[in-house]
Design an enzyme around this catalytic site. Structure first.
Site, PDB file in Angstrom:
ATOM      1  N   CYS A 157       2.827  10.413  10.036  1.00  0.00           N
ATOM      2  CA  CYS A 157       2.849   9.875  11.406  1.00  0.00           C
ATOM      3  C   CYS A 157       4.257   9.960  12.011  1.00  0.00           C
ATOM      4  O   CYS A 157       4.452  10.608  13.055  1.00  0.00           O
ATOM      5  CB  CYS A 157       2.316   8.449  11.410  1.00  0.00           C
TER       6      CYS A 157
HETATM    7  N1  LIG Z   1      -2.369   4.176   8.980  1.00  0.00           N
HETATM    8  C1  LIG Z   1      -1.679   5.170   9.503  1.00  0.00           C
HETATM    9  O1  LIG Z   1      -1.141   5.059  10.621  1.00  0.00           O
HETATM   10  C2  LIG Z   1      -1.538   6.444   8.776  1.00  0.00           C
HETATM   11  C3  LIG Z   1      -1.970   6.617   7.491  1.00  0.00           C
HETATM   12  N2  LIG Z   1      -1.786   7.812   6.846  1.00  0.00           N
HETATM   13  C4  LIG Z   1      -2.175   7.995   5.456  1.00  0.00           C
HETATM   14  O2  LIG Z   1      -3.582   8.000   5.356  1.00  0.00           O
HETATM   15  C5  LIG Z   1      -3.990   7.403   4.128  1.00  0.00           C
HETATM   16  C6  LIG Z   1      -4.905   6.247   4.457  1.00  0.00           C
HETATM   17  O3  LIG Z   1      -4.166   5.316   5.252  1.00  0.00           O
HETATM   18  P1  LIG Z   1      -4.844   4.084   5.954  1.00  0.00           P
HETATM   19  O4  LIG Z   1      -6.079   4.491   6.662  1.00  0.00           O
HETATM   20  O5  LIG Z   1      -3.766   3.411   6.701  1.00  0.00           O
HETATM   21  O6  LIG Z   1      -5.211   3.224   4.652  1.00  0.00           O
HETATM   22  P2  LIG Z   1      -6.165   1.970   4.485  1.00  0.00           P
HETATM   23  O7  LIG Z   1      -5.531   1.113   3.454  1.00  0.00           O
HETATM   24  O8  LIG Z   1      -6.464   1.393   5.819  1.00  0.00           O
HETATM   25  O9  LIG Z   1      -7.489   2.621   3.883  1.00  0.00           O
HETATM   26  C7  LIG Z   1      -7.562   3.190   2.600  1.00  0.00           C
HETATM   27  C8  LIG Z   1      -8.989   3.583   2.323  1.00  0.00           C
HETATM   28  O10 LIG Z   1      -9.091   4.163   1.019  1.00  0.00           O
HETATM   29  C9  LIG Z   1     -10.157   3.503   0.292  1.00  0.00           C
HETATM   30  N3  LIG Z   1      -9.860   3.653  -1.121  1.00  0.00           N
HETATM   31  C10 LIG Z   1      -8.928   3.009  -1.866  1.00  0.00           C
HETATM   32  N4  LIG Z   1      -8.957   3.455  -3.151  1.00  0.00           N
HETATM   33  C11 LIG Z   1      -9.921   4.410  -3.209  1.00  0.00           C
HETATM   34  C12 LIG Z   1     -10.424   5.234  -4.257  1.00  0.00           C
HETATM   35  N5  LIG Z   1      -9.928   5.173  -5.492  1.00  0.00           N
HETATM   36  N6  LIG Z   1     -11.440   6.081  -3.969  1.00  0.00           N
HETATM   37  C13 LIG Z   1     -11.964   6.164  -2.729  1.00  0.00           C
HETATM   38  N7  LIG Z   1     -11.521   5.398  -1.684  1.00  0.00           N
HETATM   39  C14 LIG Z   1     -10.505   4.546  -1.925  1.00  0.00           C
HETATM   40  C15 LIG Z   1     -10.104   2.098   0.864  1.00  0.00           C
HETATM   41  O11 LIG Z   1     -11.289   1.386   0.631  1.00  0.00           O
HETATM   42  P3  LIG Z   1     -11.503   0.424  -0.651  1.00  0.00           P
HETATM   43  O12 LIG Z   1     -10.138  -0.023  -1.119  1.00  0.00           O
HETATM   44  O13 LIG Z   1     -12.345  -0.696  -0.143  1.00  0.00           O
HETATM   45  O14 LIG Z   1     -12.184   1.286  -1.641  1.00  0.00           O
HETATM   46  C16 LIG Z   1      -9.965   2.428   2.340  1.00  0.00           C
HETATM   47  O15 LIG Z   1     -11.201   2.882   2.860  1.00  0.00           O
HETATM   48  C17 LIG Z   1      -2.707   6.960   3.409  1.00  0.00           C
HETATM   49  O16 LIG Z   1      -2.331   7.935   2.476  1.00  0.00           O
HETATM   50  C18 LIG Z   1      -1.687   6.876   4.528  1.00  0.00           C
HETATM   51  O17 LIG Z   1      -0.391   7.123   4.050  1.00  0.00           O
HETATM   52  C19 LIG Z   1      -1.251   8.868   7.494  1.00  0.00           C
HETATM   53  C20 LIG Z   1      -0.800   8.764   8.771  1.00  0.00           C
HETATM   54  C21 LIG Z   1      -0.858   7.517   9.505  1.00  0.00           C
HETATM   55  C1  LIG Z   2       4.149   0.680   9.515  1.00  0.00           C
HETATM   56  C2  LIG Z   2       4.050   1.374   8.182  1.00  0.00           C
HETATM   57  O1  LIG Z   2       4.057   0.751   7.135  1.00  0.00           O
HETATM   58  N1  LIG Z   2       3.945   2.687   8.211  1.00  0.00           N
HETATM   59  C3  LIG Z   2       3.817   3.495   7.030  1.00  0.00           C
HETATM   60  C4  LIG Z   2       3.760   4.918   7.457  1.00  0.00           C
HETATM   61  C5  LIG Z   2       2.373   5.328   7.839  1.00  0.00           C
HETATM   62  C6  LIG Z   2       1.718   6.105   6.779  1.00  0.00           C
HETATM   63  O2  LIG Z   2       0.655   5.759   6.348  1.00  0.00           O
HETATM   64  O3  LIG Z   2       2.398   7.142   6.273  1.00  0.00           O
HETATM   65  P1  LIG Z   2       2.001   8.629   6.155  1.00  0.00           P
HETATM   66  O4  LIG Z   2       2.019   9.179   7.538  1.00  0.00           O
HETATM   67  O5  LIG Z   2       3.039   9.220   5.275  1.00  0.00           O
HETATM   68  O6  LIG Z   2       0.683   8.803   5.505  1.00  0.00           O
HETATM   69  C7  LIG Z   2       5.010   3.388   6.084  1.00  0.00           C
HETATM   70  O7  LIG Z   2       6.122   3.245   6.535  1.00  0.00           O
HETATM   71  O8  LIG Z   2       4.795   3.559   4.891  1.00  0.00           O
END
Ligand SMILES: NC(=O)C1=CN([C@@H]2O[C@H](COP(=O)(O)OP(=O)(O)OC[C@H]3O[C@@H](n4cnc5c(N)ncnc54)[C@H](OP(=O)(O)O)[C@@H]3O)[C@@H](O)[C@H]2O)C=CC1
Ligand SMILES: CC(=O)N[C@@H](CCC(=O)OP(=O)(O)O)C(=O)O
Length: 336
Positions: free
Chosen positions: A155
């Site tokens: 992000c």
């Molecule tokens: N949030 C953001 O702004 C951004 C996030 N990302 C990346 O995207 C990924 C997801 O982030 P985010 O949506 O914030 O995370 P969340 O914590 O909101 O969601 C994680 C998801 O993964 C599931 N999960 C956890 N363990 C497992 C497993 N072993 N098998 C299958 N499913 C699993 C969780 O459900 P449950 O635990 O109930 O199984 C949940 O649905 C991360 O790697 C993050 O770095 C990238 C860019 C931006």
């Molecule tokens: C506010 C906050 O905690 N932000 C996350 C970055 C968002 C994220 O999930 O990182 P990726 O884009 O690398 O997947 C962090 O700093 O770790």
């Protein structure tokens, strides 16, 4: 094309599920969570009532039977899971011949040493790092369209790289490190409960000084050193970056404007010139807003995105579109 989403109950997974469900050429085949998830068998719309009527999909546990269903039915597998979980899952789906779009940082960096230093784990599949295409949609479309594994860009790096690559490519940057100050909304930290993201705890504070994992990601994909400091702000979604750039001696305002013209026809990039971008301008939108102001050889670039759209699910959909040979913005512009 049939899409499955692993980690669909999370913030980026649910956002991607809604984009796929509305897409004219994609079918949302199934949504998965971990085998022991507290949310298993709930409907996605129970967790996200704003998607009532759209996301009436059960959150299925990722069991052995689920792997078999995915092998039989899916074309594209989207991993919206933690980095380590993605590193473990991606090879299993690649071995089934699926195209994998990983939203985590598990395959974005060049070498195993970076994972030890910045992620705190030894990469279990370093051989895949060279095969993964970096999913920065506007800049790497050829590689993304051909790859079996796409490491969707992070992000903060998405906001920084789209703002800085035009200047780098035009040869306008002086050698010193670029200072990137960034603020993110709390959805950036994911849906899982933690004290740091508790309503009463969040205000505005920096974190990850000198050691955030997005430092090497920006540096590797820009080819220039940065001093990156993220901050957590008390709003739900969006990222705003204020970026301090030293230009080479004699670089003019006309040269800077000309450099940004490389993005002028990109449907998801809005060049604001000397206006000021804001979180309000991009929240729930698929765009990157970029603006800049110059005084002599000092340039301040401002960049704003929605962390869950351009910073995650929106960009993942761009990558899926590229893999299908569709315009990368299909299902994003005029459709949210
Ligand atoms: N949030 C953001 O702004 C951004 C996030 N990302 C990346 O995207 C990924 C997801 O982030 P985010 O949506 O914030 O995370 P969340 O914590 O909101 O969601 C994680 C998801 O993964 C599931 N999960 C956890 N363990 C497992 C497993 N072993 N098998 C299958 N499913 C699993 C969780 O459900 P449950 O635990 O109930 O199984 C949940 O649905 C991360 O790697 C993050 O770095 C990238 C860019 C931006
Ligand atoms: C506010 C906050 O905690 N932000 C996350 C970055 C968002 C994220 O999930 O990182 P990726 O884009 O690398 O997947 C962090 O700093 O770790």
């Amino acid at each position: 094309m049939n899409v499955v989403i692993i980690g669909a109950s999370g913030y980026s997974g649910a956002e991607l599920a809604s984009l796929v469900a509305k897409h004219p050429k994609l079918t949302l085949q199934a949504c998965y969570v971990s085998e022991g998830s507290l949310d298993k068998d709930k409907l996605l719309s129970d967790l996200y009532p704003e998607h009532l009527g759209l996301l009436e999909y059960p959150l299925q546990p990722l069991t052995a039977e689920a792997f078999q269903d995915i092998e039989n039915n899916a074309d594209y597998v989207c991993l919206c899971t933690d980095h380590k979980v993605s590193v473990d899952l991606a090879p299993q789906f690649l071995a089934m011949g699926k195209k994998v779009f990983d939203l985590s940082g598990g395959f974005r960096l060049a070498g195993n040493e970076d994972y030890l230093t910045y992620y705190g784990f030894a990469h279990e599949h370093p051989e895949l790092l060279a095969q993964a295409a970096y999913g920065l949609a506007e800049w790497n479309s050829d590689a993304i369209s051909k790859a079996n594994l796409v490491a969707v860009a992070g992000c903060y790096p998405t906001a920084a790289l789209n703002s800085l690559k035009p200047l780098k490519e035009a040869g306008l940057l002086a050698d010193q490190a670029i200072i990137v100050n960034a603020v993110s909304g709390v959805t950036g930290a994911g849906r899982k409960a933690s004290v740091n993201t508790h309503f009463c705890e969040v205000s505005l504070a920096p974190y990850g000084l000198f050691n955030h994992r997005h430092t090497p990601e920006i540096e590797q994909h820009l080819g220039h050193p940065v001093l990156f400091t993220p901050h957590l702000g008390n709003f739900p979604r969006g990222i705003l970056e204020t970026i301090y750039v030293q230009l080479k001696p004699g670089v003019t305002a006309e040269q800077v404007s000309a450099a940004y013209q490389v993005l002028a026809n990109e449907p998801l990039i809005r060049l604001l010139g000397n206006k000021i971008p804001s979180i309000k301008g991009v929240a729930k939108q698929p765009f990157v807003d970029i603006a800049w102001q110059q005084k002599g050889e000092q340039l301040i670039v401002m960049s704003a995105i929605d962390n869950l759209l351009k910073g995650a699910a929106g960009q993942a959909l761009q990558c899926i579109n590229l893999a299908m040979g569709e315009p990368h913005h299909t299902g994003l512009v005029g459709a949210l």
